[in-house]
Structure formats: C-alpha cells, structure tokens
Write a protein that holds these residues in place. Structure first.
Motif, short mmCIF file in Angstrom:
data_model
loop_
_atom_site.label_atom_id
_atom_site.label_comp_id
_atom_site.label_asym_id
_atom_site.label_seq_id
_atom_site.Cartn_x
_atom_site.Cartn_y
_atom_site.Cartn_z
N ASP A 43 0.86 -1.18 0.00
CA ASP A 43 0.00 0.00 0.00
C ASP A 43 0.90 1.24 0.00
O ASP A 43 1.17 1.83 1.04
CB ASP A 43 -0.88 -0.04 1.26
N TRP A 44 1.38 1.62 -1.20
CA TRP A 44 2.30 2.75 -1.29
C TRP A 44 1.65 4.04 -0.82
O TRP A 44 2.31 4.92 -0.29
CB TRP A 44 2.83 2.91 -2.73
N ARG A 45 0.31 4.17 -1.03
CA ARG A 45 -0.36 5.44 -0.78
C ARG A 45 -0.30 5.80 0.71
O ARG A 45 0.21 6.86 1.09
CB ARG A 45 -1.81 5.33 -1.28
N THR A 46 -0.80 4.90 1.56
CA THR A 46 -0.78 5.17 3.00
C THR A 46 0.66 5.31 3.52
O THR A 46 0.97 6.20 4.31
CB THR A 46 -1.48 4.01 3.76
N SER A 47 1.54 4.45 3.02
CA SER A 47 2.93 4.45 3.50
C SER A 47 3.63 5.74 3.14
O SER A 47 4.35 6.33 3.96
CB SER A 47 3.69 3.26 2.90
N MET A 48 3.44 6.22 1.91
CA MET A 48 4.16 7.43 1.48
C MET A 48 3.52 8.70 2.05
O MET A 48 4.19 9.72 2.20
CB MET A 48 4.28 7.48 -0.05
N MET A 49 2.22 8.65 2.36
CA MET A 49 1.60 9.78 3.06
C MET A 49 2.26 9.91 4.44
O MET A 49 2.59 11.02 4.89
CB MET A 49 0.08 9.59 3.17
N ARG A 50 2.46 8.80 5.12
CA ARG A 50 3.15 8.78 6.41
C ARG A 50 4.58 9.33 6.28
O ARG A 50 5.03 10.14 7.08
CB ARG A 50 3.17 7.33 6.92
N GLU A 51 5.29 8.88 5.22
CA GLU A 51 6.66 9.35 5.00
C GLU A 51 6.70 10.87 4.80
O GLU A 51 7.56 11.56 5.32
CB GLU A 51 7.28 8.67 3.78
N ALA A 52 5.75 11.38 3.99
CA ALA A 52 5.70 12.83 3.73
C ALA A 52 5.53 13.59 5.05
O ALA A 52 6.24 14.56 5.32
CB ALA A 52 4.56 13.15 2.76
N GLU A 53 4.62 13.11 5.85
CA GLU A 53 4.36 13.78 7.15
C GLU A 53 5.58 13.75 8.05
O GLU A 53 5.84 14.69 8.79
CB GLU A 53 3.15 13.14 7.83
N ARG A 54 6.34 12.66 7.97
CA ARG A 54 7.56 12.51 8.77
C ARG A 54 8.55 13.65 8.46
O ARG A 54 9.36 14.02 9.29
CB ARG A 54 8.20 11.16 8.45
N LEU A 106 14.72 8.18 -10.78
CA LEU A 106 13.47 8.73 -11.33
C LEU A 106 12.56 9.28 -10.24
O LEU A 106 11.90 10.31 -10.43
CB LEU A 106 12.73 7.65 -12.14
N HIS A 107 12.55 8.63 -9.08
CA HIS A 107 11.75 9.14 -7.96
C HIS A 107 12.28 10.50 -7.50
O HIS A 107 11.50 11.38 -7.14
CB HIS A 107 11.77 8.14 -6.79
N GLU A 108 13.60 10.66 -7.48
CA GLU A 108 14.14 11.95 -7.02
C GLU A 108 13.80 13.06 -8.02
O GLU A 108 13.45 14.18 -7.63
CB GLU A 108 15.65 11.87 -6.79
N ILE A 109 13.89 12.76 -9.32
CA ILE A 109 13.51 13.74 -10.34
C ILE A 109 12.05 14.14 -10.17
O ILE A 109 11.70 15.33 -10.17
CB ILE A 109 13.76 13.18 -11.77
N GLY A 110 11.20 13.14 -9.98
CA GLY A 110 9.77 13.41 -9.78
C GLY A 110 9.51 14.23 -8.52
O GLY A 110 8.68 15.16 -8.53
N ASP A 156 17.41 15.18 3.18
CA ASP A 156 16.03 14.75 3.45
C ASP A 156 15.36 14.22 2.19
O ASP A 156 14.56 13.28 2.25
CB ASP A 156 15.20 15.91 4.02
N ARG A 157 15.66 14.83 1.06
CA ARG A 157 15.08 14.33 -0.19
C ARG A 157 15.56 12.90 -0.48
O ARG A 157 14.79 12.04 -0.88
CB ARG A 157 15.43 15.26 -1.36
N VAL A 158 16.86 12.67 -0.25
CA VAL A 158 17.42 11.32 -0.44
C VAL A 158 16.72 10.34 0.49
O VAL A 158 16.33 9.23 0.08
CB VAL A 158 18.95 11.32 -0.19
N GLU A 159 16.52 10.75 1.73
CA GLU A 159 15.89 9.86 2.71
C GLU A 159 14.41 9.63 2.38
O GLU A 159 13.90 8.52 2.56
CB GLU A 159 16.05 10.48 4.11
N LEU A 160 13.76 10.66 1.85
CA LEU A 160 12.35 10.52 1.46
C LEU A 160 12.20 9.58 0.25
O LEU A 160 11.26 8.78 0.18
CB LEU A 160 11.75 11.90 1.17
N VAL A 161 13.15 9.67 -0.69
CA VAL A 161 13.15 8.74 -1.82
C VAL A 161 13.28 7.30 -1.31
O VAL A 161 12.64 6.38 -1.82
CB VAL A 161 14.29 9.08 -2.81
#
Lengths: 213, 213
Positions: A14-25, A60-64, A80-85
C-alpha cells in the motif's frame, strides 16, 4: 504453472498510506504522496521512449520529487530528499500479502516483476517480510514495464516458458502487456489502483488468499 | 556490514555426494562426478578468456559432461544427459547451512554470488531450502568468478559499497578476488574444497553457526 511474478507497488504494498506517512515525517503535506506518484509514469516514459538511458527508480523518484516540490512551492534539504526517496524501500504490505505469498511459495517460484530495482526490491522485501525466491523485473531487463522485455527477461531468467508463468497485478495494463508475450495473468483488486480500461485476466481475486484458491 | 554474499558449490552445498548419487541414478560410476567437476574451471575459462560468449552453467556443464563421457568411454541418451545436468539444481546443503542462513538473514541481506545462473540458483534454493533475499552472481554480470565484475555487479545491485559486503566461501581464490575489489571476506572450511594457496580472510569459521558468532 511453475512461477508467479508479482507487480509490487499497489499490488503487494500500500504505497499510498505508507508514502503519506513518509511525507508527514518530513513535515510535508500528505497529499504530496499522490502528486509524486502522478510523476511516476511520465518519468518512466522518459526511459521507455529512449529520451533517457536506463536509470534506476531511486533516480526517477528523485527527479519526480523535485518537480512536485517545485510545483507545490515547497523546499526540502538534499539529505532529506534522499531519505524521502528511500521511503519507497519501506512500504507496508496489504494485510493478506505475507501469509498469501508464504503459502504460494510452497507450490510456486515467487518473484517480483516490478519497476523497482534490485536494491529497492530487496530492502522492501526485508521491511515488509516478502519471502521472494528471486528478484526479477526492470533492472535485469534495463527496461520499464509495460515494455515486453521486462516480462520476457524475467521468464527467461527462471529458465521457463511464458505459459508456465503467471503475472499477478492490480493494474490491467500490466496484465495486458504480460499476456501479449504469452504469460498467464491474475488480476487482484486493490483499493485505489487500476484506473485502466478493462482486460479479461485468466484469474481474478480480491486478495492473495483468494488467489491461492 | 550490511550484506553477505555466498559461494554456493562446496560452500553451501555438498556437490560431491549429491552428484555421485545423481551419477548412480543414471547407472554411471560415481567417480564421474569428480571427473565432471574437473571440467568446471576449464569450461568457465572458455568464457573468462573471451573464447566463448557468456552462456549459462547448464550449457557449460553439458559440454563438460560430454567430454567426460567420451574420456570414460561411456554413453548416455540426450534426454538423460539433460536430466543429469539438472542434477546441479538439486544438491544437498551441508548440515549447518539452512539454520545458519536463516539466522544470518535476521541481521544481513543474504544472497548467492555463485557461478550458477538465476534459474539454477532458484531451483537449488527451492530444493535445499536456502532462504536467499535475492539471486546475484554470474548471470547479472555475464561473467564468471573470479572475474571482478561478478563481485562488483552483485554489490552494485544491492546499492551498497564493497566494504559493506562480506564474501563467504570455502575457496580462498574466490575470497582473494573479492578482497581485490574491496569486499570483506569470510573463509568457511569444507571437506574436500579449497585446493588453493593460503589467503588471510577477515573471518574464518568451521561452519555457518560459527560464522554467526
């Protein structure tokens, strides 16, 4: 049937819930996750079209991410961008996945056939306890799904014929491309996935437990 | 240290006893197994030297088998030769291996870095219950150990630096080549293996349980 190949983002996790959590972090709005995912196909397309040589999904994720941050008028330090990727290496599995894969592994060779690279797939498997027999997909083909080379190289690596392998995905365009090179197909319904047009898969299931049956 | 890469033939599995059993199953003298293994390095060398393009180990094993059968004045139908080559996909693990790998997997990424190809490695893992996180080694590099590309491509696929990875083998020439590209090394003593000259590995153990400690 000897082997099952799995799409991962959306189908197993479930990338959606997981990455919403990551963004908030990282103090970012959770809707960034969805805007970031909207950059996914356009960035893959830069490789599929030949505009860019094959680079892995972290690149590609970092470019996006950089494009989405600019569009949302947000900034984030490089570290932080590297860690978020790297957030894409730690996504929660859907509740049925670990038990389902563990049972399916008793009968079949199971492997991801994902657009994630080997390092991402291995780290995600460690995090989410996905018991893969091998890591196949984009990196061994140096191509991105639905490029037929990704399915062909994955089947070839197992020493099998296409009709001995079943592609499992929550996206019908993935299954259509797999079927076009001779694989069997199984559609698994997942919340929020599959915006694509209809496709008659060989098998249809609501989760991996039902797929087993 | 983040990952452990393992040699397989001799280090994880007892190819000698297993292939003697396979030879007998086809009515052949068990010593054929050892004569066949003597063809292993010469056949790999045809690829390493550039004389032959990269072909997988099933192909090289069949060439070696044909040579040994001729030298021993034996014949075997083609279908049986194919099945005997597949014997290298079903080798017994040394007694400490499955428990040792299972424990090591809790802390490290574990993967074969073998001259076996992906299909052989996956089939062997299914047979011997080797709980790999990924299948690395010769096929992803299209080269054969001790060619440095095999170690480099395996480390690169994990997204790690060489000194974050330890090569585990019962053959000192394998470890020497891994050390030359910056990997850490662990020597595991196995009966009948390692005819090579001395090499000071970073770690030395009698089995995978001791390696764990």
């Amino acid at each position: 049937m000897r082997a099952l190949l799995f799409d991962v983002f959306g189908t197993c996790v479930d990338w959606r819930t997981s990455m919403m959590r990551e963004a908030e972090r990282f103090g970012l709005p959770p809707q960034l996750a969805v805007a970031w995912r909207d950059e996914y196909q356009p960035q893959l397309e830069t490789v599929r079209s030949g505009q860019r040589p094959w680079v892995n999904l972290d690149v590609l994720h970092e470019i996006g991410l950089n494009r989405v941050l600019r569009a949302m008028d947000l900034t984030l330090p490089k570290a932080d961008r590297v860690e978020l990727v790297r957030g894409w290496h730690r996504l929660d599995p859907w509740p049925d996945v670990v038990a389902g894969l563990t049972r399916l592994k008793e009968t079949f060779i199971i492997a991801p056939c994902s657009n994630g690279h080997i390092a991402q797939s291995v780290n995600l498997a460690k995090f989410a306890k996905l018991p893969w027999d091998a890591i196949l997909g984009a990196e061994i083909a140096h191509a991105y799904k639905p490029d037929p080379r990704v399915y062909r190289e994955s089947v070839y690596a197992l020493g099998l014929e296409p009709d001995e392998v079943c592609m499992v995905a929550a996206h019908r365009d993935d299954l259509r491309a797999a079927a076009a090179v001779g694989l069997q197909t199984a559609f698994v319904e997942r919340f929020g996935e599959d915006p694509g047009p209809p496709f008659d898969a060989d098998f249809v299931a609501h989760d991996f437990e039902e797929l087993l049956r």
